[in-house]
Motif scaffolding. Structure first.
Motif, PDB file in Angstrom:
ATOM      1  N   GLY A  11       0.873  -1.269  -0.061  1.00 55.21           N
ATOM      2  CA  GLY A  11       0.063   0.080  -0.058  1.00 55.21           C
ATOM      3  C   GLY A  11       0.880   1.220   0.046  1.00 55.21           C
ATOM      4  N   LEU A  12       1.150   1.728  -1.201  1.00 52.21           N
ATOM      5  CA  LEU A  12       1.808   2.806  -1.323  1.00 52.21           C
ATOM      6  C   LEU A  12       1.182   3.999  -1.191  1.00 52.21           C
ATOM      7  CD1 LEU A  12       4.587   1.834  -3.813  1.00 52.21           C
ATOM      8  CD2 LEU A  12       4.689   1.718  -1.505  1.00 52.21           C
ATOM      9  N   GLY A  13       0.734   4.648  -0.084  1.00 50.86           N
ATOM     10  CA  GLY A  13       0.021   5.857   0.130  1.00 50.86           C
ATOM     11  C   GLY A  13       0.948   6.753   0.968  1.00 50.86           C
ATOM     12  N   LEU A  14       0.157   7.884   1.626  1.00 55.37           N
ATOM     13  CA  LEU A  14       1.123   8.694   2.360  1.00 55.37           C
ATOM     14  C   LEU A  14       1.708   7.708   3.557  1.00 55.37           C
ATOM     15  CD1 LEU A  14       1.434  11.812   3.439  1.00 55.37           C
ATOM     16  CD2 LEU A  14      -0.350  11.238   5.363  1.00 55.37           C
ATOM     17  N   ILE A  15       1.292   7.033   4.311  1.00 54.32           N
ATOM     18  CA  ILE A  15       1.990   6.353   5.420  1.00 54.32           C
ATOM     19  C   ILE A  15       2.931   5.177   4.954  1.00 54.32           C
ATOM     20  CG2 ILE A  15       1.600   4.942   7.383  1.00 54.32           C
ATOM     21  CD1 ILE A  15       1.034   8.024   7.698  1.00 54.32           C
ATOM     22  N   VAL A  34       5.352  -2.851  -2.441  1.00 54.78           N
ATOM     23  CA  VAL A  34       4.089  -3.512  -3.258  1.00 54.78           C
ATOM     24  C   VAL A  34       2.788  -2.544  -3.322  1.00 54.78           C
ATOM     25  CG1 VAL A  34       2.687  -5.537  -3.060  1.00 54.78           C
ATOM     26  CG2 VAL A  34       4.984  -5.752  -2.051  1.00 54.78           C
ATOM     27  N   SER A  35       2.548  -2.508  -4.669  1.00 51.97           N
ATOM     28  CA  SER A  35       1.241  -1.749  -4.705  1.00 51.97           C
ATOM     29  C   SER A  35       0.286  -2.297  -5.501  1.00 51.97           C
ATOM     30  CB  SER A  35       1.723  -0.451  -5.486  1.00 51.97           C
ATOM     31  OG  SER A  35       0.576   0.490  -5.959  1.00 51.97           O
ATOM     32  N   ARG A  36      -0.798  -2.013  -5.878  1.00 43.13           N
ATOM     33  CA  ARG A  36      -1.838  -2.452  -6.495  1.00 43.13           C
ATOM     34  C   ARG A  36      -1.848  -1.859  -7.951  1.00 43.13           C
ATOM     35  NH1 ARG A  36      -6.955  -0.671  -4.337  1.00 43.13           N
ATOM     36  NH2 ARG A  36      -5.423   1.073  -4.419  1.00 43.13           N
ATOM     37  N   SER A  37      -1.191  -0.622  -7.902  1.00 43.71           N
ATOM     38  CA  SER A  37      -1.210   0.026  -9.387  1.00 43.71           C
ATOM     39  C   SER A  37       0.342   0.145  -9.833  1.00 43.71           C
ATOM     40  CB  SER A  37      -2.093   1.477  -9.072  1.00 43.71           C
ATOM     41  OG  SER A  37      -1.044   2.560  -9.051  1.00 43.71           O
ATOM     42  N   CYS A  69      -0.298  -1.159   4.891  1.00 49.73           N
ATOM     43  CA  CYS A  69      -0.700   0.534   4.985  1.00 49.73           C
ATOM     44  C   CYS A  69      -2.134   0.800   3.928  1.00 49.73           C
ATOM     45  CB  CYS A  69       0.529   1.227   4.436  1.00 49.73           C
ATOM     46  SG  CYS A  69       2.107   0.987   5.526  1.00 49.73           S
ATOM     47  N   ALA A  70      -2.754   0.058   4.276  1.00 48.93           N
ATOM     48  CA  ALA A  70      -4.005   0.209   3.200  1.00 48.93           C
ATOM     49  C   ALA A  70      -5.201   1.274   4.165  1.00 48.93           C
ATOM     50  CB  ALA A  70      -4.807  -1.007   3.179  1.00 48.93           C
ATOM     51  N   PRO A  71      -6.234   1.583   3.431  1.00 46.39           N
ATOM     52  CA  PRO A  71      -7.102   2.240   4.356  1.00 46.39           C
ATOM     53  C   PRO A  71      -7.853   1.534   5.391  1.00 46.39           C
ATOM     54  CG  PRO A  71      -7.618   2.514   1.885  1.00 46.39           C
ATOM     55  CD  PRO A  71      -6.398   1.482   2.033  1.00 46.39           C
ATOM     56  N   LYS A 127      -2.933  12.820   1.069  1.00 40.96           N
ATOM     57  CA  LYS A 127      -2.780  11.394   0.895  1.00 40.96           C
ATOM     58  C   LYS A 127      -1.775  11.158  -0.257  1.00 40.96           C
ATOM     59  CE  LYS A 127      -6.360   9.987  -1.662  1.00 40.96           C
ATOM     60  NZ  LYS A 127      -7.665   9.330  -1.982  1.00 40.96           N
ATOM     61  N   GLY A 128      -1.431   9.882  -0.539  1.00 42.44           N
ATOM     62  CA  GLY A 128      -0.581   9.416  -1.792  1.00 42.44           C
ATOM     63  C   GLY A 128       0.861   9.406  -1.320  1.00 42.44           C
ATOM     64  N   VAL A 129       1.629   8.504  -2.135  1.00 42.65           N
ATOM     65  CA  VAL A 129       2.995   8.334  -2.111  1.00 42.65           C
ATOM     66  C   VAL A 129       3.827   9.887  -2.219  1.00 42.65           C
ATOM     67  CG1 VAL A 129       3.327   7.438  -4.405  1.00 42.65           C
ATOM     68  CG2 VAL A 129       4.890   6.886  -2.361  1.00 42.65           C
TER      69      VAL A 129
HETATM   70  P1  NAP Z   1      -3.396   7.122   1.419  1.00 41.76           P
HETATM   71  O1  NAP Z   1      -2.298   7.903   1.224  1.00 41.76           O
HETATM   72  O2  NAP Z   1      -4.789   7.469   0.793  1.00 41.76           O
HETATM   73  O3  NAP Z   1      -2.909   5.758   1.008  1.00 41.76           O
HETATM   74  C1  NAP Z   1      -3.664   4.357   1.024  1.00 41.76           C
HETATM   75  C2  NAP Z   1      -3.106   3.558   0.141  1.00 41.76           C
HETATM   76  O4  NAP Z   1      -3.721   2.222   0.403  1.00 41.76           O
HETATM   77  C3  NAP Z   1      -3.222   3.591  -1.312  1.00 41.76           C
HETATM   78  O5  NAP Z   1      -2.304   4.369  -1.622  1.00 41.76           O
HETATM   79  C4  NAP Z   1      -3.296   2.406  -2.049  1.00 41.76           C
HETATM   80  O6  NAP Z   1      -1.914   1.942  -2.244  1.00 41.76           O
HETATM   81  C5  NAP Z   1      -3.787   1.479  -0.770  1.00 41.76           C
HETATM   82  N1  NAP Z   1      -5.367   1.015  -1.081  1.00 41.76           N
HETATM   83  C6  NAP Z   1      -6.226   1.567  -1.243  1.00 41.76           C
HETATM   84  N2  NAP Z   1      -7.291   0.862  -1.513  1.00 41.76           N
HETATM   85  C7  NAP Z   1      -6.955  -0.464  -1.130  1.00 41.76           C
HETATM   86  C8  NAP Z   1      -7.562  -1.682  -1.264  1.00 41.76           C
HETATM   87  N3  NAP Z   1      -9.005  -1.537  -1.327  1.00 41.76           N
HETATM   88  N4  NAP Z   1      -6.975  -2.589  -0.820  1.00 41.76           N
HETATM   89  C9  NAP Z   1      -5.621  -2.456  -0.663  1.00 41.76           C
HETATM   90  N5  NAP Z   1      -4.908  -1.166  -0.414  1.00 41.76           N
HETATM   91  C10 NAP Z   1      -5.608  -0.360  -0.721  1.00 41.76           C
HETATM   92  O7  NAP Z   1      -3.972   6.858   2.810  1.00 41.76           O
HETATM   93  P2  NAP Z   1      -2.798   6.794   4.249  1.00 41.76           P
HETATM   94  O8  NAP Z   1      -2.812   8.219   4.927  1.00 41.76           O
HETATM   95  O9  NAP Z   1      -1.320   6.599   3.957  1.00 41.76           O
HETATM   96  O10 NAP Z   1      -3.426   5.831   5.042  1.00 41.76           O
HETATM   97  C11 NAP Z   1      -3.359   4.466   5.118  1.00 41.76           C
HETATM   98  C12 NAP Z   1      -3.373   3.827   6.620  1.00 41.76           C
HETATM   99  O11 NAP Z   1      -2.451   4.705   7.489  1.00 41.76           O
HETATM  100  C13 NAP Z   1      -4.880   4.061   7.212  1.00 41.76           C
HETATM  101  O12 NAP Z   1      -5.031   2.814   7.706  1.00 41.76           O
HETATM  102  C14 NAP Z   1      -4.810   5.008   7.983  1.00 41.76           C
HETATM  103  O13 NAP Z   1      -5.569   4.950   9.182  1.00 41.76           O
HETATM  104  C15 NAP Z   1      -3.457   5.227   8.520  1.00 41.76           C
HETATM  105  N6  NAP Z   1      -2.735   6.421   9.011  1.00 41.76           N
HETATM  106  C16 NAP Z   1      -2.901   7.465   8.452  1.00 41.76           C
HETATM  107  C17 NAP Z   1      -2.368   8.737   8.798  1.00 41.76           C
HETATM  108  C18 NAP Z   1      -2.592   9.822   8.143  1.00 41.76           C
HETATM  109  O14 NAP Z   1      -2.350  10.988   8.785  1.00 41.76           O
HETATM  110  N7  NAP Z   1      -2.853   9.804   6.790  1.00 41.76           N
HETATM  111  C19 NAP Z   1      -1.870   8.573  10.182  1.00 41.76           C
HETATM  112  C20 NAP Z   1      -1.631   7.467  10.774  1.00 41.76           C
HETATM  113  C21 NAP Z   1      -2.075   6.136  10.380  1.00 41.76           C
HETATM  114  P3  NAP Z   1      -1.620   1.176  -3.637  1.00 41.76           P
HETATM  115  O15 NAP Z   1      -2.646   1.969  -4.674  1.00 41.76           O
HETATM  116  O16 NAP Z   1      -0.190   1.302  -3.712  1.00 41.76           O
HETATM  117  O17 NAP Z   1      -2.083  -0.358  -3.402  1.00 41.76           O
END
Ligand code: NAP
Length: 293
Positions: A11-15, A34-37, A69-71, A127-129
């Protein structure tokens, strides 16, 4: 004790991106992204966050530690999928902002998995990498919520990687984490949204437009969380609804008392706010770090 050297992030998002960027600065780790995309992987490759890149979850086989690191609402499904490819030597953790339901569900659907829940107390409203930061977790608290099945040796290994990211591991019960997270994270998010919504829908249009035009840093800071990535915000609030409701009630009770003193006792009100100002000022250092250990 053998240390962790091979770390995968799913899960290549922000975290996920920030974990990779942070660990990339250390020489000790071999990193897999590892990313789905494919397009997301290309962005990550451009930044150079890992040594290896894949769209196939099976490639985590043989890694010492996997961060999922998925939602929040997709985390258990992602872990369940991943469980097919790892054995008991691989520690699997997540980063979701809610712990009790995830830890319980993973125990139920993947009882043999070496899973230890965790949650970094750092992030941004983006959000996002592409918005990932290598120093995201420096001086942040990072909660680890082991279950009774979690072995000390593995908790310590996970804690070492978290420490290498610059964070301070805090071991807590998953339920206590969720109640505390509602108080300091999910309810403040709810309150910031309600605050922004109340001003944004103020009935006198002329005053409303003027107010929004005049709004500077005070309004910006108190409503910052209202700009949180909506998918994440909905997950945090809805999936921790009971604890958010408890926090809302505590706030309403405090708010009523506060308002009563405000209306009826000027001196007492001044005392209360100066006490609050002192405590709040002591809680954070000048560079914004929580001083409570
Ligand atoms: P984000 O930037 O939106 O990234 C989420 C990533 O999850 C996406 O880039 C995608 O990566 C992957 N994803 C999306 N839909 C998915 C699915 N159906 N199945 C598997 N993977 C999926 O969000 P984020 O802020 O990094 O949040 C991710 C986690 O971190 C959440 O659980 C959140 O609670 C936690 N968190 C967030 C923060 C914050 O401030 N943002 C702080 C602490 C903890 P790919 O496209 O690469 O697969």
């Amino acid at each position: 004790m053998e240390q962790i050297t091979k770390v995968a992030v799913v899960g290549l998002g922000l975290i996920g991106g920030s974990i990779l960027k942070g660990l990339r600065q250390k020489q000790d780790y071999h990193l897999l992204a590892v990313s789905r995309s494919q397009s997301n992987l290309e962005v990550a490759k451009g930044v150079g966050v890992a040594h290896d890149y894949s769209t196939d979850m099976a490639d985590v086989k043989g890694y010492d530690l996997v961060f999922v690191c998925a939602p929040i609402g997709k985390t258990v499904d992602a872990i369940e999928q991943l469980a097919k490819y790892v054995d008991e030597n691989t520690i699997v953790t997540d980063v979701a902002g809610i712990k009790k339901s995830i830890v319980d569900k993973v125990e139920q659907v993947c009882p043999m998995l070496n899973f230890i829940g965790s949650h970094p107390m750092a992030g941004t409203e983006h959000k996002g990498v592409e918005n990932a930061l290598s120093d995201m977790f420096v001086d942040a608290k990072w909660v680890i919520t082991p279950s009774i099945r979690s072995r000390r040796e593995y908790i310590d290994k996970l804690a070492k990687v978290i420490t290498d990211l610059g964070a301070k591991p805090i071991i807590a019960d998953a339920q206590n984490h969720d109640t505390a997270a509602a108080l300091i994270s999910h309810f403040p998010l709810f309150a910031a949204q309600a605050l922004f919504g109340a001003i944004d829908s103020y009935p006198d249009e002329n005053v409303r437009e003027l107010a929004l035009k005049l709004a500077a840093s005070g309004f910006r800071d108190t409503t910052r969380l209202a700009a949180t990535n909506p998918e994440l915000a909905v997950d945090m609030e809805m999936l921790n609804k009971t604890n958010v409701a408890v926090a809302v009630n505590a706030y309403k009770e405090y708010f009523s008392k506060f308002l009563k003193v405000f209306q009826e006792d000027e001196q007492k009100f001044a005392e209360i706010i100066s006490e609050l100002a002192e405590k709040r000022a002591k809680m954070y250092s000048k560079d914004g770090k929580n001083t409570l250990l």
